[in-house]
Design a protein around this motif. Structure first.
Motif, PDB file in Angstrom:
ATOM      1  N   ASP B  50       0.508  -1.287   0.009  1.00 17.84           N
ATOM      2  CA  ASP B  50       0.360  -0.410  -0.205  1.00 17.84           C
ATOM      3  C   ASP B  50       1.012   1.482  -0.048  1.00 17.84           C
ATOM      4  O   ASP B  50       1.839   1.149   0.446  1.00 17.84           O
ATOM      5  CB  ASP B  50      -0.601   0.371   1.660  1.00 17.84           C
ATOM      6  N   GLU B  51       0.363   1.967  -0.259  1.00 14.80           N
ATOM      7  CA  GLU B  51       1.428   4.094  -1.132  1.00 14.80           C
ATOM      8  C   GLU B  51       0.639   4.549  -0.861  1.00 14.80           C
ATOM      9  O   GLU B  51      -0.405   5.014  -0.854  1.00 14.80           O
ATOM     10  CB  GLU B  51       1.523   3.724  -2.392  1.00 14.80           C
ATOM     11  N   LEU B  52       1.379   5.767   0.254  1.00 15.31           N
ATOM     12  CA  LEU B  52       0.359   6.773   0.771  1.00 15.31           C
ATOM     13  C   LEU B  52       1.004   7.993   0.761  1.00 15.31           C
ATOM     14  O   LEU B  52       2.131   8.322   0.321  1.00 15.31           O
ATOM     15  CB  LEU B  52       0.487   7.358   2.467  1.00 15.31           C
ATOM     16  N   LEU B  54       0.794  12.443   0.232  1.00 18.90           N
ATOM     17  CA  LEU B  54       0.363  12.973   1.027  1.00 18.90           C
ATOM     18  C   LEU B  54       0.870  14.647   0.247  1.00 18.90           C
ATOM     19  O   LEU B  54       2.070  14.012   0.629  1.00 18.90           O
ATOM     20  CB  LEU B  54       0.537  13.057   2.669  1.00 18.90           C
ATOM     21  N   MET B  76      -4.494  13.371   1.586  1.00 15.82           N
ATOM     22  CA  MET B  76      -4.239  12.290   1.178  1.00 15.82           C
ATOM     23  C   MET B  76      -4.519  11.343   0.723  1.00 15.82           C
ATOM     24  O   MET B  76      -6.241  11.397   0.768  1.00 15.82           O
ATOM     25  CB  MET B  76      -3.132  11.541   2.414  1.00 15.82           C
ATOM     26  N   VAL B  77      -4.016  10.231   0.696  1.00 14.95           N
ATOM     27  CA  VAL B  77      -5.190   9.080  -0.059  1.00 14.95           C
ATOM     28  C   VAL B  77      -4.273   7.776  -0.030  1.00 14.95           C
ATOM     29  O   VAL B  77      -2.441   7.901  -0.027  1.00 14.95           O
ATOM     30  CB  VAL B  77      -5.200   9.234  -1.564  1.00 14.95           C
ATOM     31  N   VAL B  78      -4.530   6.975   0.792  1.00 17.78           N
ATOM     32  CA  VAL B  78      -4.265   5.527   0.576  1.00 17.78           C
ATOM     33  C   VAL B  78      -4.166   4.721  -1.029  1.00 17.78           C
ATOM     34  O   VAL B  78      -5.299   4.884  -1.431  1.00 17.78           O
ATOM     35  CB  VAL B  78      -4.440   4.744   1.415  1.00 17.78           C
ATOM     36  N   PHE B  98       4.503   7.147   2.436  1.00 19.66           N
ATOM     37  CA  PHE B  98       4.418   6.295   3.129  1.00 19.66           C
ATOM     38  C   PHE B  98       4.151   5.314   2.498  1.00 19.66           C
ATOM     39  O   PHE B  98       3.594   4.483   1.956  1.00 19.66           O
ATOM     40  CB  PHE B  98       3.503   6.629   4.527  1.00 19.66           C
ATOM     41  N   GLU B  99       5.872   4.225   2.678  1.00 22.46           N
ATOM     42  CA  GLU B  99       5.408   3.212   2.039  1.00 22.46           C
ATOM     43  C   GLU B  99       6.314   2.341   2.650  1.00 22.46           C
ATOM     44  O   GLU B  99       7.215   2.456   3.432  1.00 22.46           O
ATOM     45  CB  GLU B  99       5.478   2.671   0.582  1.00 22.46           C
TER      46      GLU B  99
END
Lengths: 122, 122
Positions: B50-52, B54, B76-78, B98-99
């Protein structure tokens, strides 16, 4: 779960209590949490989890044993696992936290600040 | 590694190329990366991660197969693992990602955008 854009600052409207993290997103076994902080939190550490604080608004101080960190909006820090720390805020601060979903907010301590259930904003 | 406060926006001064993520922090096997984006990235997916995204500044569009996400600063989105996506930015956008540290920027594809080594800003 639907893929949905979150406005971080607006999400704080749904956070009503201090020191009570809410769940904004989950990914790869990690939580994105938001919290309103004001006052002084108990000293604690997370034995197994690193914890990221990212300040969205306000001014956050984090006491470590050897120094005090100062964080303004747009600033972040990672507190490595096993590090004693104490967040403090003279005025209300909005923070985003990134940490494993297993993380208890009071770490290795349990007290009146402990929140085992997070409000789910996903 | 020393516990150090990072100013996210200022850290972008050290990012010189588009689509070339730099490593700002690591925690719990995850990376906090920052990247300057402009133009259109290839379609790809991350099979296991999964990758965030922001957005720190600017306006990011992320095409999915069924819709296009619009992200402004502070949003932001995941993107869940296995989801085809294509980031796009008409003007320069600054994003925080974030990943997992294992994540390759071009996911299941390899092309001229692929960056196997990240600039280390820690």
């Amino acid at each position: 779960m639907e893929i949905e854009v979150k406005n971080i600052e607006k999400s704080f409207d749904q956070v009503t209590a201090y020191w009570s993290p809410a769940l904004l997103a989950q990914l790869n076994g990690q939580d994105v949490r938001i919290a309103k902080l004001k006052g002084e939190f108990p000293w604690h550490q997370h034995d197994e989890e690193d914890e990221l604080f990212l300040v969205i608004s306000g001014h956050l101080e984090i006491d470590l044993k050897e120094k005090t960190l100062q964080l303004q909006a747009g600033e972040m820090v990672v507190i490595p696992k096993g590090t004693q720390h104490r967040p403090r805020a003279q005025e209300e601060v909005h923070v985003l936290l990134f940490e494993p979903s297993s993380t208890l907010n009071t770490g290795n301590t349990e007290n009146e600040f402990t929140k085992k259930e997070l409000k789910d904003l996903r």
